[in-house]
Design a protein around this motif. Structure first.
Motif, short mmCIF file in Angstrom:
data_model
loop_
_atom_site.label_atom_id
_atom_site.label_comp_id
_atom_site.label_asym_id
_atom_site.label_seq_id
_atom_site.Cartn_x
_atom_site.Cartn_y
_atom_site.Cartn_z
N ASP A 112 0.82 -1.21 0.00
CA ASP A 112 0.00 0.00 0.00
C ASP A 112 0.86 1.26 0.00
O ASP A 112 0.37 2.36 0.26
CB ASP A 112 -0.95 0.02 1.20
CG ASP A 112 -0.25 -0.21 2.53
OD1 ASP A 112 0.98 -0.43 2.52
OD2 ASP A 112 -0.94 -0.17 3.57
N GLU A 141 6.64 9.39 5.79
CA GLU A 141 5.20 9.53 5.68
C GLU A 141 4.93 10.50 4.52
O GLU A 141 5.77 11.35 4.20
CB GLU A 141 4.60 10.06 6.98
CG GLU A 141 4.85 9.16 8.19
CD GLU A 141 4.31 7.76 7.98
OE1 GLU A 141 3.11 7.64 7.63
OE2 GLU A 141 5.07 6.79 8.17
N ARG A 196 0.29 4.95 1.74
CA ARG A 196 0.49 4.92 3.20
C ARG A 196 1.87 5.44 3.56
O ARG A 196 2.03 6.14 4.55
CB ARG A 196 0.32 3.49 3.73
CG ARG A 196 0.35 3.41 5.26
CD ARG A 196 0.15 2.00 5.73
NE ARG A 196 1.24 1.12 5.29
CZ ARG A 196 2.42 1.04 5.90
NH1 ARG A 196 2.69 1.78 6.97
NH2 ARG A 196 3.35 0.22 5.45
#
Length: 316
Positions: A112, A141, A196
């Motif tokens: 993901d 992130e 993600r």
């Protein structure tokens, strides 16, 4: 034994007769064993189609269409893709042999996510390329990655860098065919924010061919500047919808200031609007980028006058 997932390599081609063979050779040299290679010949008027014909016997699928532009060609290629993962590649850029394999090793563990590679510029030969690590060459992130990549008013996001799972590609939707410049910045900003995590693959090298006469990135038309303005508007919206903070407003301000400095004096109204937007977002100020003489002039007479002198002398 189950076969490895299929990676579709999608290449838009318009008048790339001089380079597309080298590009395809770099794809066929990949150490990842299961590739689906699709080239969209976007109405080329040079000898590109004849070059591509030599590769059809090696498993390359060629789709011919009337000239509709790069983003339309990318969407056509995506519609023909059979892979579980997607690698976009411009017809003049190159991949190192292990590029896809190294990124697939990471994505198979975290399917993901989106995978990022290394990049360097070259013009004629690969030994010209110098790989200089950037702050964004780490796992991050999504918002953290964009903030690091844009910390000086921009950062490289061109197609060859990335490898993505097909599910992520489906989630973010098609390329925006109304854009003719910075369309990759729009597309991959959406992709990063939908993932993600951003996974950096050391050694997954890509080679960005620069200095080409008439390349899309070198256009200075008003349509091109307006496309860039729209992309920055979209990217500001994408990022601030995810996180409105001092750091995100700061990098958005820097993006607008970099655009203003590049677009002036070609489109003064757009440049001035960009400065106003930048100052509304954050108080940070971006120092003009250029050679020693330009930087000195920018201090003495202001960056706008310095840019006018620069363009009058024939510098872009």
């Amino acid at each position: 034994m189950m076969s490895e997932p299929i990676v579709s390599v999608l290449i838009p081609c318009y008048n790339a007769e001089r380079w597309v063979a080298e590009t395809l050779d770099s794809v066929l040299a990949q150490t990842w064993p299961n590739l689906d290679i699709v080239v969209v010949n976007d109405g080329s008027t040079d000898g590109s189609r004849a070059v591509l014909a030599h590769y059809e016997s090696r498993g390359v699928r060629v789709v011919d269409q009337q000239n509709r532009g790069q983003t339309a060609a990318l969407n056509t290629a995506l519609a023909h893709a059979r892979g579980d993962f997607i690698q976009y590649l411009d017809a003049d850029d190159l991949l190192s042999p292990d590029k896809i394999r190294l990124q697939m090793e990471r994505l198979q563990v975290e399917p993901d996510a989106i995978a990022l590679g290394e990049w360097a510029r070259f013009q004629h030969a690969l030994d010209e390329a110098r790989f200089e690590p950037a702050e964004s060459w780490q796992d991050h992130e999504p918002v953290d990655w964009l903030v690091r990549n844009w910390h000086e008013g921009g950062g490289m996001m061109y197609p060859a860098l990335w490898l993505m799972p097909r599910a992520l590609v489906s989630q973010i939707g098609p390329w925006d065919e109304s854009l003719n410049l910075l369309n990759d910045t729009d597309y991959f900003t959406r992709a990063v924010l939908a993932a993600r995590r951003v996974l950096f693959s050391a050694g997954a090298r890509t080679y960005y061919r620069s200095g080409l006469t008439g390349s899309l990135s070198g256009l200075k038309s008003e349509r091109g500047w307006r496309s860039q303005e729209r992309v920055l508007t979209l990217c500001e919206t994408y990022l601030l919808q995810r996180e409105t903070s001092d750091r995100t407003r700061r990098v958005c301000s820097l993006l607008w200031q970099r655009f203003a400095q590049a677009s002036y004096p070609y489109v003064p109204r757009l440049a001035n609007n960009a400065i106003q937007r930048a100052h509304h977002l954050h108080s940070v100020r971006l120092k003009p980028d250029g050679g020693r003489v330009f930087k000195l002039l920018a201090v003495l007479i202001g960056w706008r006058f310095a840019r006018r002198l620069q363009t009058w002398s024939g510098r872009p």
